[in-house]
Design an enzyme around this catalytic site. Structure first.
Site, PDB file in Angstrom:
ATOM      1  N   GLY A  18       2.511   1.760  10.776  1.00 31.67           N
ATOM      2  CA  GLY A  18       3.376   2.885  10.625  1.00 31.67           C
ATOM      3  C   GLY A  18       4.079   3.180  11.941  1.00 31.67           C
ATOM      4  N   HIS A  63      -9.308   1.246   4.835  1.00 29.18           N
ATOM      5  CA  HIS A  63      -8.032   1.169   5.616  1.00 29.18           C
ATOM      6  C   HIS A  63      -8.216   2.151   6.568  1.00 29.18           C
ATOM      7  CE1 HIS A  63      -3.960   2.326   6.247  1.00 29.18           C
ATOM      8  NE2 HIS A  63      -3.684   0.997   5.607  1.00 29.18           N
ATOM      9  N   SER A 112       3.309  -2.507  10.143  1.00 26.71           N
ATOM     10  CA  SER A 112       4.755  -2.447  10.429  1.00 26.71           C
ATOM     11  C   SER A 112       5.443  -4.083   9.780  1.00 26.71           C
ATOM     12  CB  SER A 112       5.210  -2.321  11.734  1.00 26.71           C
ATOM     13  OG  SER A 112       4.793  -1.004  12.058  1.00 26.71           O
ATOM     14  N   GLU A 134      -5.532  -5.625  10.033  1.00 24.99           N
ATOM     15  CA  GLU A 134      -4.423  -4.389  10.518  1.00 24.99           C
ATOM     16  C   GLU A 134      -4.663  -3.899  11.649  1.00 24.99           C
ATOM     17  OE1 GLU A 134      -2.354  -3.342   6.680  1.00 24.99           O
ATOM     18  OE2 GLU A 134      -3.954  -1.759   7.112  1.00 24.99           O
ATOM     19  N   GLU A 142      -6.667   4.395   7.853  1.00 29.01           N
ATOM     20  CA  GLU A 142      -6.464   6.086   7.788  1.00 29.01           C
ATOM     21  C   GLU A 142      -7.768   6.459   6.878  1.00 29.01           C
ATOM     22  OE1 GLU A 142      -2.822   5.326   5.677  1.00 29.01           O
ATOM     23  OE2 GLU A 142      -1.931   5.063   7.465  1.00 29.01           O
ATOM     24  N   ASN A 163       0.749  -1.269  -0.072  1.00 27.81           N
ATOM     25  CA  ASN A 163      -0.173   0.016   0.024  1.00 27.81           C
ATOM     26  C   ASN A 163       0.836   1.102   0.058  1.00 27.81           C
ATOM     27  OD1 ASN A 163      -1.889   2.239   0.513  1.00 27.81           O
ATOM     28  ND2 ASN A 163      -2.121   1.338   2.535  1.00 27.81           N
ATOM     29  N   LYS A 210       0.061   4.408  -0.094  1.00 28.54           N
ATOM     30  CA  LYS A 210      -0.548   5.255   0.411  1.00 28.54           C
ATOM     31  C   LYS A 210      -0.336   6.621  -0.593  1.00 28.54           C
ATOM     32  CE  LYS A 210       0.404   3.412   4.810  1.00 28.54           C
ATOM     33  NZ  LYS A 210       0.212   3.404   6.337  1.00 28.54           N
TER      34      LYS A 210
END
Ligand code: PEP
Length: 250
Positions: free
Chosen positions: A173, A95, A213, A167, A97, A9, A11
């Site tokens: 991250g 996702h 991660s 996730e 985010e 991904n 981003k």
């Protein structure tokens, strides 16, 4: 036997030129990876160029979001058929985010994944708890809510076309990976939800990826877990060396 998927991904990183250069470098490094599917998810602007650069290779292309509408006055949105035309085979939906910054609810995830299926795209649907939810002992309840509402009103046949990415938000991250055992526990919980809603056969064949991660030095431990069917990789997917090392984890 489930065929693993390693998906990157990107981003909001990489211009079109950077994305195409990346694919040119990545292609030979993953060319003999028959043990897994390789997917990259560039930003919208680079999708078509990446799909063209990846043509005749084993690299597939995913978008990072999709509209639930087919077309219309929805400024900023992109439909499933537009993504398909640009060369996408997959799309990431829900996702964390997008859930955090764009008010993506489980109901919206559900509508988007139905649009993706109708548009012949493979949805990679993300679920996972925040740190606060984990520390409050609510991981299982959160996964159950995301699952029940996110995958509502689907037939078993529809569901069998979906890839799930577990996730945990606290691992994205942050450099803080879930241990393989913690990840596997959530994967098991998700698989039993699949059994309940769609039956054992569908549950047995559903790929559940881990994301958070993932790096070249922890992929082997994760993939050693029977429950983990691949990875959704953020940061480490931006460099061809680290992404190909993850793809070539065997
Ligand atoms: C992600 O963006 O889906 C992700 C897992 O990111 P990272 O690998 O950087 O934690």
């Amino acid at each position: 036997m489930r065929h693993p998927v390693i998906a990157g991904n990107w981003k909001m990183y990489k211009t079109i030129a950077e994305a195409v250069r990346f694919i040119d470098v990545l292609k030979p490094k993953v060319a003999s990876a028959n043990h897994c599917e390789v997917v990259v998810a560039p930003p919208f602007t680079a999708l078509k160029a990446v799909a063209e650069a990846a043509r005749s290779s084993n690299i597939q292309v995913a978008a990072q979001d999709v509209s639930w509408e087919k077309e219309g006055a929805f400024t900023g949105d992109v439909s499933a058929s537009m993504l398909r035309e640009a060369g996408c085979t997959h799309v990431i939906i829900g996702h964390s985010e997008r859930r955090q910054y764009h008010h993506e609810t489980d109901e919206r995830v559900n509508r988007k994944l139905k649009a993706a299926l109708a548009g012949d795209l493979t949805p990679i649907v993300c679920v996972g708890e925040t740190l606060e939810e984990r520390e409050a002992g609510r991981t299982q309840a959160v996964l159950e809510r995301q699952f029940t509402e996110g995958f509502a009103a689907l037939t078993a046949q529809d569901f069998s076309r979906i890839i799930i990415a577990y996730e945990p938000v606290w691992a994205i991250g942050t450099g803080r990976t879930a241990t393989p055992e913690i990840a596997a526990e959530s994967h098991r919980a998700l698989r039993s939800l699949i059994v309940k809603q769609f039956g054992g056969e569908v549950a047995e064949q559903t790929r559940i990826l881990y994301g958070g991660s993932v790096k070249p030095d922890n992929i082997q431990g994760l993939m050693a877990q029977e429950e983990i069917d691949g990875a959704l990789v953020g940061g480490a997917s931006l460099k061809a060396d680290s992404f190909s090392a993850i793809v070539n984890y065997l």
